[in-house]
Motif scaffolding. Structure first.
Motif, mmCIF file in Angstrom:
data_model
loop_
_atom_site.group_PDB
_atom_site.id
_atom_site.type_symbol
_atom_site.label_atom_id
_atom_site.label_comp_id
_atom_site.label_asym_id
_atom_site.label_seq_id
_atom_site.Cartn_x
_atom_site.Cartn_y
_atom_site.Cartn_z
ATOM 1 N N GLN A 128 60.362 14.200 83.025
ATOM 2 C CA GLN A 128 60.090 13.503 84.301
ATOM 3 C C GLN A 128 61.069 12.336 84.463
ATOM 4 O OE1 GLN A 128 56.040 12.290 83.602
ATOM 5 N NE2 GLN A 128 55.154 14.223 84.279
ATOM 6 N N LEU A 129 61.226 11.551 83.385
ATOM 7 C CA LEU A 129 62.113 10.377 83.466
ATOM 8 C C LEU A 129 63.564 10.799 83.676
ATOM 9 C CD1 LEU A 129 60.664 8.043 80.684
ATOM 10 C CD2 LEU A 129 60.823 7.517 83.130
ATOM 11 N N LEU A 130 63.962 11.860 82.986
ATOM 12 C CA LEU A 130 65.342 12.350 83.112
ATOM 13 C C LEU A 130 65.633 12.715 84.574
ATOM 14 C CD1 LEU A 130 67.743 12.999 81.202
ATOM 15 C CD2 LEU A 130 66.923 15.361 81.133
ATOM 16 N N SER A 131 64.740 13.481 85.188
ATOM 17 C CA SER A 131 64.943 13.869 86.597
ATOM 18 C C SER A 131 64.975 12.630 87.480
ATOM 19 C CB SER A 131 63.794 14.747 87.091
ATOM 20 O OG SER A 131 63.673 15.845 86.279
ATOM 21 N N TYR A 132 64.053 11.718 87.209
ATOM 22 C CA TYR A 132 63.979 10.502 88.027
ATOM 23 C C TYR A 132 65.316 9.763 87.999
ATOM 24 C CZ TYR A 132 63.031 5.764 89.454
ATOM 25 O OH TYR A 132 63.114 4.545 90.084
ATOM 26 N N TYR A 133 65.837 9.514 86.785
ATOM 27 C CA TYR A 133 67.070 8.717 86.709
ATOM 28 C C TYR A 133 68.260 9.466 87.287
ATOM 29 C CZ TYR A 133 64.723 4.968 84.332
ATOM 30 O OH TYR A 133 63.878 3.920 84.065
ATOM 31 N N ILE A 134 68.309 10.778 87.059
ATOM 32 C CA ILE A 134 69.422 11.551 87.637
ATOM 33 C C ILE A 134 69.381 11.434 89.168
ATOM 34 C CG2 ILE A 134 70.316 13.893 87.986
ATOM 35 C CD1 ILE A 134 69.398 14.511 85.082
ATOM 36 N N ALA A 135 68.190 11.585 89.727
ATOM 37 C CA ALA A 135 68.056 11.519 91.200
ATOM 38 C C ALA A 135 68.459 10.138 91.719
ATOM 39 C CB ALA A 135 66.627 11.858 91.606
ATOM 40 N N GLY A 185 71.742 8.900 94.200
ATOM 41 C CA GLY A 185 71.460 8.265 95.489
ATOM 42 C C GLY A 185 70.398 8.977 96.304
ATOM 43 N N CYS A 186 69.540 9.738 95.649
ATOM 44 C CA CYS A 186 68.508 10.488 96.388
ATOM 45 C C CYS A 186 67.276 9.619 96.632
ATOM 46 C CB CYS A 186 68.078 11.722 95.601
ATOM 47 S SG CYS A 186 69.444 12.825 95.245
ATOM 48 N N ASN A 187 66.555 9.926 97.697
ATOM 49 C CA ASN A 187 65.272 9.252 97.945
ATOM 50 C C ASN A 187 64.215 9.983 97.116
ATOM 51 O OD1 ASN A 187 62.813 8.334 98.809
ATOM 52 N ND2 ASN A 187 63.445 8.128 100.945
ATOM 53 N N VAL A 188 63.905 9.411 95.977
ATOM 54 C CA VAL A 188 63.068 10.091 94.987
ATOM 55 C C VAL A 188 61.669 10.407 95.529
ATOM 56 C CG1 VAL A 188 61.923 9.705 92.774
ATOM 57 C CG2 VAL A 188 64.317 9.085 93.060
ATOM 58 N N GLU A 214 48.329 10.108 94.222
ATOM 59 C CA GLU A 214 49.706 10.399 93.791
ATOM 60 C C GLU A 214 50.543 10.429 95.067
ATOM 61 O OE1 GLU A 214 51.351 13.276 90.405
ATOM 62 O OE2 GLU A 214 51.066 14.326 92.294
ATOM 63 N N ILE A 215 51.443 9.460 95.195
ATOM 64 C CA ILE A 215 52.192 9.298 96.446
ATOM 65 C C ILE A 215 53.573 9.950 96.355
ATOM 66 C CG2 ILE A 215 53.020 7.616 98.164
ATOM 67 C CD1 ILE A 215 50.039 7.341 97.826
ATOM 68 N N GLY A 216 54.239 9.830 95.217
ATOM 69 C CA GLY A 216 55.547 10.474 95.041
ATOM 70 C C GLY A 216 55.391 11.967 95.293
ATOM 71 N N VAL A 217 56.319 12.537 96.044
ATOM 72 C CA VAL A 217 56.199 13.970 96.344
ATOM 73 C C VAL A 217 56.268 14.800 95.065
ATOM 74 C CG1 VAL A 217 57.443 15.886 97.430
ATOM 75 C CG2 VAL A 217 56.919 13.849 98.753
ATOM 76 N N ALA A 218 57.105 14.368 94.120
ATOM 77 C CA ALA A 218 57.192 15.087 92.846
ATOM 78 C C ALA A 218 55.971 14.717 92.000
ATOM 79 C CB ALA A 218 58.469 14.705 92.126
ATOM 80 N N MET A 259 57.272 7.326 92.273
ATOM 81 C CA MET A 259 57.350 8.306 91.175
ATOM 82 C C MET A 259 57.442 7.588 89.831
ATOM 83 S SD MET A 259 60.053 11.360 90.425
ATOM 84 C CE MET A 259 59.900 12.371 88.958
ATOM 85 N N LEU A 260 58.271 6.531 89.771
ATOM 86 C CA LEU A 260 58.410 5.821 88.499
ATOM 87 C C LEU A 260 57.090 5.139 88.137
ATOM 88 C CD1 LEU A 260 60.418 5.209 86.254
ATOM 89 C CD2 LEU A 260 60.995 3.081 87.420
ATOM 90 N N LYS A 261 56.460 4.550 89.136
ATOM 91 C CA LYS A 261 55.161 3.907 88.884
ATOM 92 C C LYS A 261 54.176 4.944 88.325
ATOM 93 C CE LYS A 261 51.290 1.784 91.282
ATOM 94 N NZ LYS A 261 50.444 2.220 92.373
#
Ligand code: M6R
Length: 613
Positions: free
Chosen positions: A586-593, A597-600, A400-404, A256-258
């Motif tokens: 997008q970045l905010l959700s990513y860092y919060i997750a 400790g979530c599998n992003v 696009e591999i990240g589920v989000a 997702m970050l990539k």
């Protein structure tokens, strides 16, 4: 929703299957399994959990054999456990099957088979199909492919399957209906999968099976395709256009970050060859001679799900505003079942990253049946939706591999913005100077996305302030209202924090009751046209002690001072702001997750492409 991989050739199947399953794990990841065929028969291994757990389970004694099938599952019938994992075996254990999709009449079939003496181990619909094929084969003494064909004639529902049998080694039988299946053709070997990601490192030559087609791949006879009605087909071999690097994390912690960081490139790719600032031109070759039809359409209906539905809403704002064509945006799942009024004067546009979403596909089929022009905005080349449309435009975001969904969203929005501009120019509804400004600014958006990404550390800091909250509210106006919806969806799906998106002015009509010092409110405050109104909405939140995180433009003063935190994005023309304002969300959700400790990349209960209803 699940991933299928299969191999037949001269190499050992097991390592290829495991690697393929890891590539496909983004499609479903609650259990995994393989079956490999060798001289001693079929050896099947299944495990609840990730592919890694299957690999650890098989550990030091990998099965030998040059043909095999594998599956990574997203549960529909039966909980995720070892028994319900695929492959499923027939009653005599001689035949194994992997399946994506749902067999809707499985209960009836199961009851009939039980009467014939079949016993079932699992709760799945797939095991029923394995037994049905065995029953048909035994009764008629038929070759495997014929038994599969006859069995599938009795099946109601959706499927992509691959079948392997120890009685007919050197052969795999595959079939599809409403669930994708790709066959890679190597030198004296075949790679079958539910998408091209496990195939690309072996061969670029692929055949996409069509609905209700059965393929037999054989070491002796090559590949043969026929329909379920027994008509012989000539398969068309496509050349895959995909880079292996796009399937790797390339140093990022998560896909997702990539993919967030790829957006300057992917947005530019979506515009490549379509925008020319010097010549003041926007063109969408794929829609070519359909542009006149869209201009004259009674209305445009956009059908989509999830994030793609959000991009459709932005398209509605832009197309109605700039080109003055009526647009309706529908959830594909509702549209397909509510007997909508559609005529041949309508243009229906399906938006989909995967091009395989079952509801979107069915909505498009319905629109076509009713005579509408069917267009697509799709990412995955050769996908079912892309092949069903009369014409369309790919967004060229790469896998696009990240589920989000992230880069697919901005690719879709860029495409819809270009479409709005093309239509507006053709219809003469846009001032030429404004058109030129928008074209020049759109071409510059990738540079501005780079600038937004430079605020990464600040966004991470704000994430720390929100990570332990239980709820969040996202507000936006105009074309930034769908961005608020998208921001809320991103937070929900990867961090499991409850979040809602609202048009900012709607807050007073209910959600304001939720606001207290525990409620973070993320406000997209970049619209010049509604600046004062958004400022008032923020005051209303502050008056109730809510925490305000405002997305503002670089030179903003007033709202930044009011907000607890401000995230700055470069200034741009208002219709283009969604392409920038969504990035910090997008970045905010990513860092919060990540902080929670979530599998992003593999959030619980979700799968990348929703190929079942
Ligand atoms: O492949 P599609 O664009 O058709 O998928 C639609 C939705 O399933 C998808 O956007 C989903 O909402 C994503 N998980 C959003 O991040």
């Amino acid at each position: 929703m699940c991933g299928i991989v299969a191999y037949l050739g001269s190499q050992e199947a097991y390592p290829l299957l495991i690697k393929g399953l890891k590539r496909l794990e983004y499609r479903g990841y609650d259990s995994a399994g393989i079956a490999v065929l060798n001289g001693e028969g079929l050896k099947a291994y299944k495990r609840k959990g990730k592919v890694q757990e299957l690999e650890d389970f098989i550990h030091s004694t990998p099965p030998l054999g040059k043909a095999g099938i594998g599956h990574t599952r997203w549960a529909t019938h039966g909980i995720p456990n070892d028994i319900n994992a695929h492959p499923h075996l027939s009653g005599n254990g001689k035949l194994a099957l992997v399946h994506n999709g749902i067999i809707e009449n499985y209960a009836l079939l199961k009851a009939a088979l039980e009467k014939e003496g079949h016993h079932f181990q699992s709760d799945t619909d797939t095991e029923v199909l394995a037994h049905l094929i065995e029953e048909v084969q035994n009764r008629g003494q038929l070759p495997l492919e014929e038994a599969v064909r006859i069995a599938l004639k009795r099946v109601v529902g959706a499927y992509a399957i691959v079948v392997i049998s120890q009685d007919e080694p050197g052969k795999l039988v595959a079939a599809r209906k409403a669930s994708p299946l790709v066959i890679g053709i190597g030198k004296q070997e075949f790679f079958l999968a539910s998408d091209a990601t496990p195939i690309i490192e072996h061969t670029r030559k692929v055949v996409y099976l069509n609905d209700e087609e059965i393929a037999v791949v054989s070491l002796h006879d090559g590949m043969k395709v026929k329909t379920i009605q027994n008509e012989v087909q000539t398969p068309f071999i496509h050349e895959l256009d995909m880079e292996l690097e796009s399937l790797e994390k390339s140093g990022f912690d998560y896909f997702m970050l990539k993919e967030i960081y790829e957006q300057p490139t992917t947005i530019a790719d979506s515009m490549r060859g379509r925008i020319n600032v010097e010549e003041n031109l926007v063109r969408l070759g794929g829609l070519g001679n359909h542009i006149d039809k869209i201009c004259q359409a009674r209305r445009i209906i956009i059908v989509a799900c999830g994030t793609s539905w959000h991009s459709g809403l932005i398209g509605e704002y832009l197309i109605e505003d700039l080109a003055r064509i009526q647009v309706e945006v529908e959830y594909a799942s509702e549209f397909r079942y509510r007997n909508p009024i559609i005529t041949d004067e309508d243009v229906v546009i399906a938006i989909s990253q995967s091009g395989e979403t079952a509801d979107t596909l069915a909505a498009l089929e319905l629109a076509k049946e009713k005579g509408a022009t069917a267009l697509g905005i799709v990412n995955v080349v050769g996908s079912s939706i892309a092949r069903l449309t009369d014409a369309g435009a790919y967004i060229h975001a790469g896998p696009e591999i990240g589920v989000a969904s992230t880069k697919a969203f901005t690719g879709q929005v860029a495409l819809l913005t270009m479409l709005a501009l093309v239509l507006a120019k053709k219809k003469g509804t846009i001032n030429p100077d404004y058109f030129h400004r928008l074209v020049a600014e759109l071409a510059n958006i990738p540079n501005k996305v780079e600038k937004v990404l430079e605020y990464d550390a600040e966004i991470k800091y704000i994430a720390r302030e929100i990570k332990d909250r239980h709820n969040a509210l996202y507000l936006g106006r105009g074309c930034n209202f769908p961005v608020a919806l998208e921001g809320a969806l991103k937070l929900k799906e990867i961090s499991y924090i409850h979040a809602e998106g609202y048009p900012a002015a709607e807050m007073k009509h209910g959600p304001i009751a939720l606001i207290d010092e525990q409620m973070p409110v993320i406000v997209i405050a970049t619209n010049k046209s509604a600046y004062d109104k958004i400022a008032s909405n923020i005051q209303e939140v502050k008056a109730r002690k809510g925490m305000v995180i405002a997305v503002v433009t670089e030179r903003d003063k007033a709202i930044s001072e009011m907000a607890d935190f401000a995230i700055r994005i470069p200034d741009t023309e208002e219709p283009l702001t969604p392409l920038l304002s969504v990035i910090p969300l997008q970045l905010l959700s990513y860092y919060i997750a990540v902080m929670r400790g979530c599998n992003v990349d593999q959030p619980r209960n979700l799968a990348k492409s929703v190929t079942v209803e």
